[in-house]
Motif scaffolding. Sequence first.
Motif, PDB file in Angstrom:
ATOM      1  N   GLY A   7       0.714  -1.438   0.220  1.00 19.86           N
ATOM      2  CA  GLY A   7       0.260  -0.460   0.416  1.00 19.86           C
ATOM      3  C   GLY A   7       1.004   1.091  -0.139  1.00 19.86           C
ATOM      4  N   ALA A   8       2.094   1.035  -0.308  1.00 24.54           N
ATOM      5  CA  ALA A   8       3.093   1.962   0.305  1.00 24.54           C
ATOM      6  C   ALA A   8       2.261   3.788  -0.818  1.00 24.54           C
ATOM      7  N   LYS A   9       2.922   4.580  -0.417  1.00 21.32           N
ATOM      8  CA  LYS A   9       2.009   5.668  -1.514  1.00 21.32           C
ATOM      9  C   LYS A   9       3.415   6.691  -1.986  1.00 21.32           C
ATOM     10  N   PRO A  10       4.178   7.185  -3.616  1.00 20.76           N
ATOM     11  CA  PRO A  10       5.307   8.160  -3.163  1.00 20.76           C
ATOM     12  C   PRO A  10       4.792   9.623  -2.732  1.00 20.76           C
ATOM     13  N   GLU A  11       3.344   9.874  -2.741  1.00 19.49           N
ATOM     14  CA  GLU A  11       3.485  11.528  -1.735  1.00 19.49           C
ATOM     15  C   GLU A  11       3.465  11.214  -0.556  1.00 19.49           C
ATOM     16  N   ASP A  12       4.063   9.594   0.099  1.00 15.89           N
ATOM     17  CA  ASP A  12       4.545   9.634   1.576  1.00 15.89           C
ATOM     18  C   ASP A  12       5.897   9.174   1.547  1.00 15.89           C
ATOM     19  N   PHE A  13       7.012   9.524   0.052  1.00 17.86           N
ATOM     20  CA  PHE A  13       8.169   8.982   0.532  1.00 17.86           C
ATOM     21  C   PHE A  13       8.728   9.859   1.155  1.00 17.86           C
ATOM     22  N   GLU A  14       8.640  11.793   1.341  1.00 13.31           N
ATOM     23  CA  GLU A  14      10.052  12.604   1.419  1.00 13.31           C
ATOM     24  C   GLU A  14       9.553  13.094   2.912  1.00 13.31           C
ATOM     25  N   LYS A  49      26.924   6.640   4.368  1.00 14.94           N
ATOM     26  CA  LYS A  49      25.662   7.021   4.181  1.00 14.94           C
ATOM     27  C   LYS A  49      24.913   8.202   2.917  1.00 14.94           C
ATOM     28  N   ALA A  50      23.842   8.124   3.353  1.00 11.46           N
ATOM     29  CA  ALA A  50      22.509   8.512   2.444  1.00 11.46           C
ATOM     30  C   ALA A  50      21.915   9.746   2.668  1.00 11.46           C
ATOM     31  N   THR A  51      21.831  11.499   1.871  1.00  9.37           N
ATOM     32  CA  THR A  51      20.712  12.230   1.555  1.00  9.37           C
ATOM     33  C   THR A  51      19.418  11.739   1.668  1.00  9.37           C
ATOM     34  N   LYS A  52      18.544  12.608   2.379  1.00 12.51           N
ATOM     35  CA  LYS A  52      17.339  12.445   1.979  1.00 12.51           C
ATOM     36  C   LYS A  52      16.893  12.085   1.444  1.00 12.51           C
ATOM     37  N   ALA A  53      17.722  12.304  -0.424  1.00 12.09           N
ATOM     38  CA  ALA A  53      16.970  12.588  -1.554  1.00 12.09           C
ATOM     39  C   ALA A  53      17.302  11.012  -2.280  1.00 12.09           C
ATOM     40  N   GLU A  54      17.982  10.737  -1.082  1.00 11.32           N
ATOM     41  CA  GLU A  54      18.735   9.085  -1.633  1.00 11.32           C
ATOM     42  C   GLU A  54      17.832   8.087  -1.315  1.00 11.32           C
ATOM     43  N   ILE A  55      17.845   8.091   0.383  1.00 12.35           N
ATOM     44  CA  ILE A  55      16.900   7.764   0.551  1.00 12.35           C
ATOM     45  C   ILE A  55      15.305   7.741   0.581  1.00 12.35           C
ATOM     46  N   VAL A  56      14.652   8.992  -0.486  1.00 16.72           N
ATOM     47  CA  VAL A  56      13.374   8.971  -1.366  1.00 16.72           C
ATOM     48  C   VAL A  56      13.636   8.140  -2.636  1.00 16.72           C
ATOM     49  N   GLU A  57      15.154   8.262  -3.072  1.00 17.18           N
ATOM     50  CA  GLU A  57      15.334   7.355  -4.086  1.00 17.18           C
ATOM     51  C   GLU A  57      14.715   5.677  -4.570  1.00 17.18           C
ATOM     52  N   MET A  63       8.822   9.742   5.157  1.00 12.29           N
ATOM     53  CA  MET A  63       9.314   8.897   5.179  1.00 12.29           C
ATOM     54  C   MET A  63      10.529   8.735   5.411  1.00 12.29           C
ATOM     55  N   ALA A  64      11.268   9.449   4.648  1.00  5.85           N
ATOM     56  CA  ALA A  64      12.937   9.615   3.849  1.00  5.85           C
ATOM     57  C   ALA A  64      13.220  10.357   5.011  1.00  5.85           C
ATOM     58  N   GLU A  65      13.127  11.426   6.079  1.00  2.00           N
ATOM     59  CA  GLU A  65      13.839  12.018   6.329  1.00  2.00           C
ATOM     60  C   GLU A  65      13.538  11.036   8.312  1.00  2.00           C
ATOM     61  N   ASN A  66      11.741  10.374   8.390  1.00  2.00           N
ATOM     62  CA  ASN A  66      12.093  10.568   9.969  1.00  2.00           C
ATOM     63  C   ASN A  66      12.970   8.409   9.635  1.00  2.00           C
ATOM     64  N   ALA A  67      13.420   8.479   8.819  1.00  2.00           N
ATOM     65  CA  ALA A  67      14.238   6.847   8.239  1.00  2.00           C
ATOM     66  C   ALA A  67      16.075   7.759   8.845  1.00  2.00           C
ATOM     67  N   LEU A  68      16.013   8.663   8.373  1.00  2.00           N
ATOM     68  CA  LEU A  68      17.695   8.951   8.908  1.00  2.00           C
ATOM     69  C   LEU A  68      17.593   9.137  10.088  1.00  2.00           C
ATOM     70  N   LYS A  69      16.241   9.508  11.041  1.00  2.28           N
ATOM     71  CA  LYS A  69      16.344  10.023  12.265  1.00  2.28           C
ATOM     72  C   LYS A  69      16.706   8.676  13.320  1.00  2.28           C
ATOM     73  N   ASP A  70      15.971   7.485  12.280  1.00  2.00           N
ATOM     74  CA  ASP A  70      15.538   6.641  13.399  1.00  2.00           C
ATOM     75  C   ASP A  70      17.542   5.829  13.355  1.00  2.00           C
TER      76      ASP A  70
END
Length: 389
Positions: free
Chosen positions: A347-354, A372-380, A356-363
């Motif tokens: 059920g993933a939706k691309p509009e949520d990726f930004e 080490k990845a940037t937020k944009a790389e996690i979105v990708e 989720m990527a931000e929160n993933a880097l805080k996990d």
Amino acid sequence: MNKNFDFIMPSVNFFGAGVIEKIGKRAQMVNIHNALIITDSFLEKMPDGPVEQTINSLKQANINFSIYNEVEPNPKVRNIEAAKKVYLENDCDGIITVGGGSAHDTGKGTGIILTNGDDITKLAGIETLDNALPPLIAVNTTAGTGSELTRHCVITNEKTKLKFVVVSWRNVPLVSFNDPELMLNVPAKLTASTGLDTFVQAIEPYVSVNRNDITDGQCLQAIKLVEESLREAVANGHNLEARTKMVEAEMLGGMAFNNADLGYVHAMAHQLGGQYDAPHGVCCAILLPIVERFNIIASPERFADLAVAMGENIDGLSIREAADKAIDAMQQLNDDIGIPRSIKAIGAKPEDFELMAENALKDGNAFSNPRKATKAEIVELYQQAYDAE
């Protein structure tokens, strides 16, 4: 690689057919007289199942008990608050979790808010707990998360749909029980999902920046055991040898990541699980080949090691070619046991990726990833997982 390190695991771990009968005696030894059993309604109702066997052992030891049976997948804050209420209403003095990772995380979370403050969301992070939890015993029924012997407590904030982790040595159960006979009736899909979680939890510590020589050996043996047994356990759940090997792999992987930590696969999977209430093992499995291909350049030699552990022939190959073989083998295992290739399936939706990527880097798992990845790389990476076919 860490040369100075501590090594955390439960003080006592029982393994093998029939060990569940020892629970009552062990509960006595850790001064539990009135236990709260934390489980789900399915396991509680199972005739001669793990809950019934736990209760029988407690009765033989003259230990009283109450039951909280509303554990959910991806346990929520509301679950630990409800379990705490049952604990206090019945004057309990210890916790026994019966189930898979969700039961164990619910038990840990309950213990945390009993002794460290009502709001567990304020305790997310590493070593944030000042006070010991009540005595905690974990009876494991799936070869999956390793939560019965780790310091990680993963809870979902149902209001924000954010999964967070409380990592502390105080969360480690005093005693764990792994009886392969309790797992013979686990359905094939759940066997696949939890088994892939075991697999991921052996791979990520092997390439973690916090690895050490002890965890390396645990990871490689766990991976070999998964390769030898997971397909058979999915195909024939009553194969006790396959179930036993998967429990051994799960314990080894749990001990490894308890000390070497994980990486972006888990950091990103937590966001998928929190946002869409999706099975954790499936989230990890889909992300695994995609994230690890991203990680290869940080340590290609270690990925070549993984290829060998997974039974791949790397004779005549360059290190990079051998490393790529490891990624191919990860995807093949997913395919063989029916894991979908795309996060569309959960059920993933691309509009949520930004977000989720931000929160993933805080996990808490993100900091030990080898690259080490940037937020944009996690979105990708999320996008690649979405577009995969």
